[in-house]
Design a protein around this motif. Structure first.
Motif, mmCIF file in Angstrom:
data_model
loop_
_atom_site.group_PDB
_atom_site.id
_atom_site.type_symbol
_atom_site.label_atom_id
_atom_site.label_comp_id
_atom_site.label_asym_id
_atom_site.label_seq_id
_atom_site.Cartn_x
_atom_site.Cartn_y
_atom_site.Cartn_z
ATOM 1 N N GLY A 80 0.846 -1.194 0.000
ATOM 2 C CA GLY A 80 0.000 0.000 0.000
ATOM 3 C C GLY A 80 0.876 1.236 0.000
ATOM 4 N N ILE A 81 0.523 2.212 -0.827
ATOM 5 C CA ILE A 81 1.272 3.479 -0.798
ATOM 6 C C ILE A 81 0.279 4.612 -0.562
ATOM 7 C CG2 ILE A 81 2.905 5.008 -1.957
ATOM 8 C CD1 ILE A 81 3.692 2.757 -3.811
ATOM 9 N N VAL A 82 0.521 5.388 0.483
ATOM 10 C CA VAL A 82 -0.301 6.579 0.724
ATOM 11 C C VAL A 82 0.341 7.705 -0.081
ATOM 12 C CG1 VAL A 82 -1.272 8.131 2.438
ATOM 13 C CG2 VAL A 82 -0.872 5.725 3.029
ATOM 14 N N GLY A 83 -0.403 8.226 -1.046
ATOM 15 C CA GLY A 83 0.127 9.234 -1.968
ATOM 16 C C GLY A 83 0.381 8.590 -3.315
ATOM 17 N N GLY A 84 -0.071 9.265 -4.372
ATOM 18 C CA GLY A 84 0.035 8.661 -5.712
ATOM 19 C C GLY A 84 0.757 9.538 -6.711
ATOM 20 N N GLY A 85 1.786 10.251 -6.247
ATOM 21 C CA GLY A 85 2.585 11.108 -7.131
ATOM 22 C C GLY A 85 3.726 10.339 -7.781
ATOM 23 N N GLN A 86 4.721 11.099 -8.243
ATOM 24 C CA GLN A 86 5.805 10.453 -8.998
ATOM 25 C C GLN A 86 6.649 9.507 -8.158
ATOM 26 O OE1 GLN A 86 5.511 13.735 -8.672
ATOM 27 N NE2 GLN A 86 7.441 14.719 -8.119
ATOM 28 N N LEU A 87 6.743 9.748 -6.846
ATOM 29 C CA LEU A 87 7.562 8.836 -6.029
ATOM 30 C C LEU A 87 6.861 7.476 -5.932
ATOM 31 C CD1 LEU A 87 8.838 11.259 -3.227
ATOM 32 C CD2 LEU A 87 9.935 10.648 -5.384
ATOM 33 N N ALA A 88 5.530 7.512 -5.746
ATOM 34 C CA ALA A 88 4.757 6.265 -5.731
ATOM 35 C C ALA A 88 4.840 5.582 -7.098
ATOM 36 C CB ALA A 88 3.308 6.555 -5.372
ATOM 37 N N ARG A 89 4.799 6.392 -8.148
ATOM 38 C CA ARG A 89 4.868 5.838 -9.508
ATOM 39 C C ARG A 89 6.201 5.090 -9.719
ATOM 40 N NH1 ARG A 89 2.747 7.345 -14.798
ATOM 41 N NH2 ARG A 89 4.370 7.286 -16.357
ATOM 42 N N MET A 90 7.305 5.722 -9.278
ATOM 43 C CA MET A 90 8.610 5.065 -9.476
ATOM 44 C C MET A 90 8.798 3.888 -8.523
ATOM 45 S SD MET A 90 11.086 8.223 -10.638
ATOM 46 C CE MET A 90 10.330 9.597 -9.793
ATOM 47 N N LEU A 91 8.181 3.947 -7.347
ATOM 48 C CA LEU A 91 8.201 2.767 -6.462
ATOM 49 C C LEU A 91 7.516 1.598 -7.166
ATOM 50 C CD1 LEU A 91 7.361 4.361 -2.977
ATOM 51 C CD2 LEU A 91 9.411 3.014 -3.496
ATOM 52 N N ALA A 92 6.323 1.865 -7.704
ATOM 53 C CA ALA A 92 5.573 0.790 -8.361
ATOM 54 C C ALA A 92 6.342 0.270 -9.580
ATOM 55 C CB ALA A 92 4.189 1.288 -8.762
ATOM 56 N N LEU A 93 6.921 1.184 -10.354
ATOM 57 C CA LEU A 93 7.670 0.753 -11.548
ATOM 58 C C LEU A 93 8.852 -0.140 -11.177
ATOM 59 C CD1 LEU A 93 7.640 4.053 -13.645
ATOM 60 C CD2 LEU A 93 6.625 1.862 -14.306
ATOM 61 N N SER A 94 9.415 0.055 -9.969
ATOM 62 C CA SER A 94 10.549 -0.794 -9.586
ATOM 63 C C SER A 94 10.096 -2.069 -8.890
ATOM 64 C CB SER A 94 11.528 -0.013 -8.707
ATOM 65 O OG SER A 94 10.947 0.187 -7.445
ATOM 66 N N GLY A 95 8.876 -2.076 -8.355
ATOM 67 C CA GLY A 95 8.405 -3.264 -7.634
ATOM 68 C C GLY A 95 7.705 -4.273 -8.526
ATOM 69 N N ILE A 96 7.142 -3.794 -9.639
ATOM 70 C CA ILE A 96 6.404 -4.709 -10.529
ATOM 71 C C ILE A 96 7.304 -5.852 -11.036
ATOM 72 C CG2 ILE A 96 5.206 -4.831 -12.778
ATOM 73 C CD1 ILE A 96 3.919 -2.053 -11.932
ATOM 74 N N PRO A 97 8.572 -5.581 -11.428
ATOM 75 C CA PRO A 97 9.423 -6.710 -11.862
ATOM 76 C C PRO A 97 9.689 -7.728 -10.753
ATOM 77 C CG PRO A 97 10.383 -4.622 -12.549
ATOM 78 C CD PRO A 97 9.251 -4.296 -11.619
ATOM 79 N N PRO A 154 -6.284 11.375 -3.439
ATOM 80 C CA PRO A 154 -7.582 12.008 -3.757
ATOM 81 C C PRO A 154 -7.720 12.428 -5.224
ATOM 82 C CG PRO A 154 -6.210 13.490 -2.437
ATOM 83 C CD PRO A 154 -5.473 12.192 -2.529
ATOM 84 N N ALA A 155 -6.598 12.541 -5.952
ATOM 85 C CA ALA A 155 -6.702 13.040 -7.336
ATOM 86 C C ALA A 155 -7.069 11.898 -8.282
ATOM 87 C CB ALA A 155 -5.365 13.651 -7.761
ATOM 88 N N GLU A 156 -8.108 12.111 -9.078
ATOM 89 C CA GLU A 156 -8.523 11.069 -10.028
ATOM 90 C C GLU A 156 -7.414 10.725 -11.006
ATOM 91 O OE1 GLU A 156 -12.282 11.719 -12.075
ATOM 92 O OE2 GLU A 156 -13.175 11.931 -10.074
#
Ligand code: AMP
Length: 346
Positions: free
Chosen positions: A4-21, A31-33
């Motif tokens: 789970g990541i609280v906050g969906g900005g670029q840091l969360a985006r790069m976390l997800a991009l590195s965790g998916i592999p 809150p932002a759509e």
């Protein structure tokens, strides 16, 4: 494993991009759509203190982290009742108050500029007498990228500074005559193992990071490591921490810490064996940490407001572009690029 990541900005985006592999899945609260990390996981679209959504996150995830330090403390406390959250509430609360943070550094004998707690105009006058000018008056909480700050250059500025910022808890800081600004990014695993990235040297523009250089082999590396290790161990910290420092030429003064992955270490994606993003995830997922060694020298440039013409950027040999897919807006970090070299960059 579901993170789970609280906050969906670029840091969360790069976390997800590195965790998916690594086979990780992500649930992102924002809150932002059009949160830029949302397409990389399940998006819980709502406020950071929405207890219904926090409950969904706690139920579905294996562990929770956050990508910015102004997450409501109550939300982290709520989540922590039923799921592990890293970094801990205690580390987060300390970083959210500049006075507590600097007092903690001084307790650990880590040097900072002189500081004073300011609750009245009278306190401010006294502190200016003790600390001297120039000095910087800052709000204790909710300040970032140079916001909530007033540089007091001469006696006449004291009144103006008080009028501008007075009414909320404040701190007065002596002015550091630094030669350069650097940061050290470190990661501490679940078992306490700690690794350090090479220093980043950071150039700011209008209070916002513009350029960061990786500086493997820097003369200040071991001092910076010593300081960040003291802080990590104090909090029994798990995850990535960034420490921002002023290099005066003679010594390092610690400015602040960030309990998260940090803009000044985006170069680790292309310039280190394991990126700061992957190592943060490894730490919170109780996996072995990866090597933090640099594999060359990197210059990272932030794109603020808008991304330059892509065709021109991508024609530059060896340039890596990271477009966060955010709407262009003045002052907003919308992307960055890195350029790699096998020799030191200026
Ligand atoms: P901060 O919000 O504390 O990270 O401050 C933003 C920027 O303002 C820093 O990166 C420095 O360039 C500058 N700054 C902040 N505090 C001081 C200080 N005490 N002395 C000199 N420059 C400072």
């Amino acid at each position: 494993m579901i993170i789970g990541i609280v906050g969906g900005g670029q840091l969360a985006r790069m976390l997800a991009l590195s965790g998916i592999p690594l086979g990780m899945k992500f649930i992102i609260l924002d809150p932002a759509e059009d949160a830029c990390a949302a397409p990389l996981g399940e998006h819980l679209c709502g406020e950071y203190d929405d207890t219904e959504l926090l409950k969904v996150m706690a139920d579905k995830c294996d562990v929770v982290t956050y990508e910015f330090e102004n997450v409501p403390a109550t939300s982290i406390a709520f989540l922590s009742q039923s799921i592990e959250v890293f970094p801990s509430e205690h580390a987060l609360a300390t970083t959210n108050d500049r006075l507590l943070e600097k007092a903690m550094f001084n307790e650990l004998k880590i040097p900072t500029v002189p500081i004073a707690d300011i609750q009245s105009e009278n306190d401010l006058n006294k502190a200016v007498n003790n600390i001297g000018l120039p000095a910087i008056l800052k709000t204790r909480t909710l300040g970032y990228d140079g916001k909530g700050q007033f540089k007091v250059k001469q006696q006449d500025d004291i009144k103006k500074a008080w009028q501008e910022l007075g009414g909320v808890p404040l701190i007065l800081e002596g002015f550091a005559n630094f030669k350069r600004e650097v940061s050290i990014i470190a990661v501490r695993g679940y078992d306490g193992e700690t690794r350090f990235y090479p220093l980043s040297e950071n150039i700011h523009q209008d209070g916002i990071l513009k350029t960061a250089y990786s500086r493997p082999g820097d003369a200040m590396q071991s001092k910076a490591e010593e300081y960040v290790r003291l802080i990590l161990d104090k909090f029994k910290y798990v995850g990535v921490m960034a420490l921002e420092l002023f290099d005066t030429g003679d010594e390092l003064l610690v400015n602040e810490m960030a309990p998260r992955v940090h803009n000044s270490a985006h170069w680790t994606i292309e310039g280190a064996v394991t990126s700061q993003f992957e190592n943060h995830l490894r730490a919170i997922a109780r996996l072995p940490l990866g090597s933090t060694a640099a594999n060359g020298y990197v210059k990272m440039t932030n794109y603020i407001g808008e991304i330059p013409e892509k065709k021109e950027l991508l024609a530059i040999p060896g340039l890596h572009l990271h477009d966060y897919n955010k709407k262009a807006r003045p002052g907003r970090k919308v992307g960055h690029a890195t350029q790699w070299s096998n020799h030191k960059l200026d």
